[in-house]
Design an enzyme around this catalytic site. Structure first.
Site, PDB file in Angstrom:
ATOM      1  N   ARG A 151      -0.012  -1.944  47.341  1.00 37.49           N
ATOM      2  CA  ARG A 151       0.922  -2.926  47.899  1.00 37.49           C
ATOM      3  C   ARG A 151       2.344  -2.493  47.509  1.00 37.49           C
ATOM      4  O   ARG A 151       2.913  -2.923  46.510  1.00 37.49           O
ATOM      5  CB  ARG A 151       0.591  -4.322  47.351  1.00 37.49           C
ATOM      6  CG  ARG A 151      -0.522  -5.026  48.134  1.00 37.49           C
ATOM      7  CD  ARG A 151      -0.049  -5.509  49.511  1.00 37.49           C
ATOM      8  NE  ARG A 151       1.096  -6.390  49.351  1.00 37.49           N
ATOM      9  CZ  ARG A 151       1.026  -7.718  49.230  1.00 37.49           C
ATOM     10  NH1 ARG A 151      -0.127  -8.311  49.287  1.00 37.49           N
ATOM     11  NH2 ARG A 151       2.120  -8.439  49.074  1.00 37.49           N
ATOM     12  N   ARG A 155       3.893  -5.290  52.662  1.00 46.94           N
ATOM     13  CA  ARG A 155       3.753  -6.661  53.165  1.00 46.94           C
ATOM     14  C   ARG A 155       5.149  -7.296  53.140  1.00 46.94           C
ATOM     15  O   ARG A 155       5.751  -7.450  52.083  1.00 46.94           O
ATOM     16  CB  ARG A 155       2.775  -7.445  52.267  1.00 46.94           C
ATOM     17  CG  ARG A 155       2.532  -8.865  52.693  1.00 46.94           C
ATOM     18  CD  ARG A 155       1.718  -9.005  53.985  1.00 46.94           C
ATOM     19  NE  ARG A 155       0.415  -8.374  53.930  1.00 46.94           N
ATOM     20  CZ  ARG A 155       0.067  -7.331  54.720  1.00 46.94           C
ATOM     21  NH1 ARG A 155       0.882  -6.874  55.648  1.00 46.94           N
ATOM     22  NH2 ARG A 155      -1.132  -6.772  54.592  1.00 46.94           N
ATOM     23  N   GLU A 163       5.504 -12.286  56.168  1.00 44.18           N
ATOM     24  CA  GLU A 163       4.036 -12.456  56.181  1.00 44.18           C
ATOM     25  C   GLU A 163       3.489 -12.623  54.764  1.00 44.18           C
ATOM     26  O   GLU A 163       2.346 -12.248  54.478  1.00 44.18           O
ATOM     27  CB  GLU A 163       3.376 -11.284  56.923  1.00 44.18           C
ATOM     28  CG  GLU A 163       3.883 -11.188  58.362  1.00 44.18           C
ATOM     29  CD  GLU A 163       2.836 -10.800  59.387  1.00 44.18           C
ATOM     30  OE1 GLU A 163       1.634 -10.875  59.093  1.00 44.18           O
ATOM     31  OE2 GLU A 163       3.250 -10.446  60.505  1.00 44.18           O
ATOM     32  N   HIS A 220      -0.756 -12.320  59.125  1.00 44.25           N
ATOM     33  CA  HIS A 220      -0.950 -13.298  58.041  1.00 44.25           C
ATOM     34  C   HIS A 220      -0.237 -14.584  58.355  1.00 44.25           C
ATOM     35  O   HIS A 220       0.921 -14.562  58.736  1.00 44.25           O
ATOM     36  CB  HIS A 220      -0.378 -12.760  56.722  1.00 44.25           C
ATOM     37  CG  HIS A 220      -0.939 -11.436  56.377  1.00 44.25           C
ATOM     38  ND1 HIS A 220      -0.551 -10.297  57.012  1.00 44.25           N
ATOM     39  CD2 HIS A 220      -1.903 -11.077  55.495  1.00 44.25           C
ATOM     40  CE1 HIS A 220      -1.247  -9.281  56.547  1.00 44.25           C
ATOM     41  NE2 HIS A 220      -2.083  -9.723  55.631  1.00 44.25           N
ATOM     42  N   LYS A 240      -7.037  -6.958  61.168  1.00 44.87           N
ATOM     43  CA  LYS A 240      -7.193  -7.818  59.971  1.00 44.87           C
ATOM     44  C   LYS A 240      -6.343  -9.079  60.102  1.00 44.87           C
ATOM     45  O   LYS A 240      -5.145  -9.005  60.390  1.00 44.87           O
ATOM     46  CB  LYS A 240      -6.749  -7.023  58.738  1.00 44.87           C
ATOM     47  CG  LYS A 240      -6.572  -7.853  57.467  1.00 44.87           C
ATOM     48  CD  LYS A 240      -6.626  -6.986  56.219  1.00 44.87           C
ATOM     49  CE  LYS A 240      -5.500  -5.987  56.140  1.00 44.87           C
ATOM     50  NZ  LYS A 240      -4.379  -6.407  55.320  1.00 44.87           N
TER      51      LYS A 240
END
Ligand code: DQA
Length: 260
Positions: free
Chosen positions: A49, A83, A87, A144, A171
């Site tokens: 991440r 990310r 999101e 997300h 996803k």
């Protein structure tokens, strides 16, 4: 029907969902330590991440971390993720910088998978997905919603939109406020797998949603995120518990198959 994808020795989209451990360290040293721990804990794949990394905007520093990770992880596949704060992530970044960082990573040939948030600037993201794939990485299209869960129909349409990005895996993560929301994401995933060959990944976050993190084999989610150190989203299980729960469910599923 899902067509599984093979990445190194890992098959995604068939059998027990694969456990992905997120690395959320801010420095090279912390990230590498987390990777060692994830490897020891037998993660099936590892997600860097990179939105937590304090030198994300320095391409050489990123390549440096990637090389170290590749060395530590060996045959364990590596997913690279930025990310964005829109999101639920840790960084506000322009589209240009987002694309440049991801392309730099793909060109380094150390990451196996790259996450692309395809629901914003979708035309540009479509081009980015194709460019990344040209460099030899598989792309996970992601979406997300950290606030709510839309209806099953809206979620299914979102999956359909995501598929248009040309990514290899789709996803979706949502935030549930009751069991009907949890059921909506599970059912949308189950419906999408009837019409799409790409492996799917989905989860409802938070404690109400944690059932989705162990039951993907039954409703069609091929990866589940589990922790070794810090969680990267609410509701994730520690890897040991997660492995036992996934195995227990898998055994039950096999018993049923034998009976049929
Ligand atoms: O997309 C996801 C899923 C996730 O948000 C989760 O809820 O487990 C965790 C993130 O690290 C990952 O990039």
């Amino acid at each position: 029907m899902t067509k599984p994808i093979q990445i190194k020795n890992l098959t995604i989209g068939a059998g027990i969902p694969k456990i992905c451990v997120p690395l959320t360290g801010t420095t090279r040293e912390k990230i590498c330590q987390e990777a060692e721990d994830a490897k020891k804990a037998a993660a099936d794949l590892v997600e860097w991440r990179a939105d937590f990394f304090e030198e994300l905007m320095n391409p050489e520093a990123c390549q440096n971390v990637l090389e170290a990770l590749a060395e530590i992880l060996g045959e364990t596949p590596l997913l690279f993720t930025i990310r964005t704060s829109e999101e639920g992530g840790n960084i506000t970044i322009s589209l240009e910088d987002y694309a440049a960082c991801n392309i730099n990573i793909a060109k380094g040939k150390k990451a196996d998978l790259v996450d692309v948030e395809v629901m914003s600037n979708s035309e540009e993201k479509k081009k980015l997905v194709a460019e990344l794939q040209k460099e030899g990485v598989k792309v996970i299209a992601s979406s997300h919603d950290f606030h709510k869960t839309d209806s099953q129909e809206v979620l299914l349409n979102r999956f359909r939109e995501m598929e248009k990005s040309g990514a290899d895996i789709l996803k979706m993560a949502v935030m549930p406020h009751g069991f009907e929301d949890v059921a909506a994401i599970m059912e949308a995933t189950n419906a999408m797998r009837q019409e799409c060959e790409k492996p799917l990944v989905s989860m409802a976050m938070g404690s109400i949603g944690s059932i989705t993190r162990i039951s993907g084999e039954n409703f069609g989610s091929g990866i589940t995120f589990g922790t070794v150190g810090a969680a990267s989203a609410p509701g994730q299980f520690p890897i040991g518990e997660l492995r036992s729960l996934l195995d227990a469910l898998h055994e039950k599923n096999e018993e049923d198959e034998l009976k049929q």
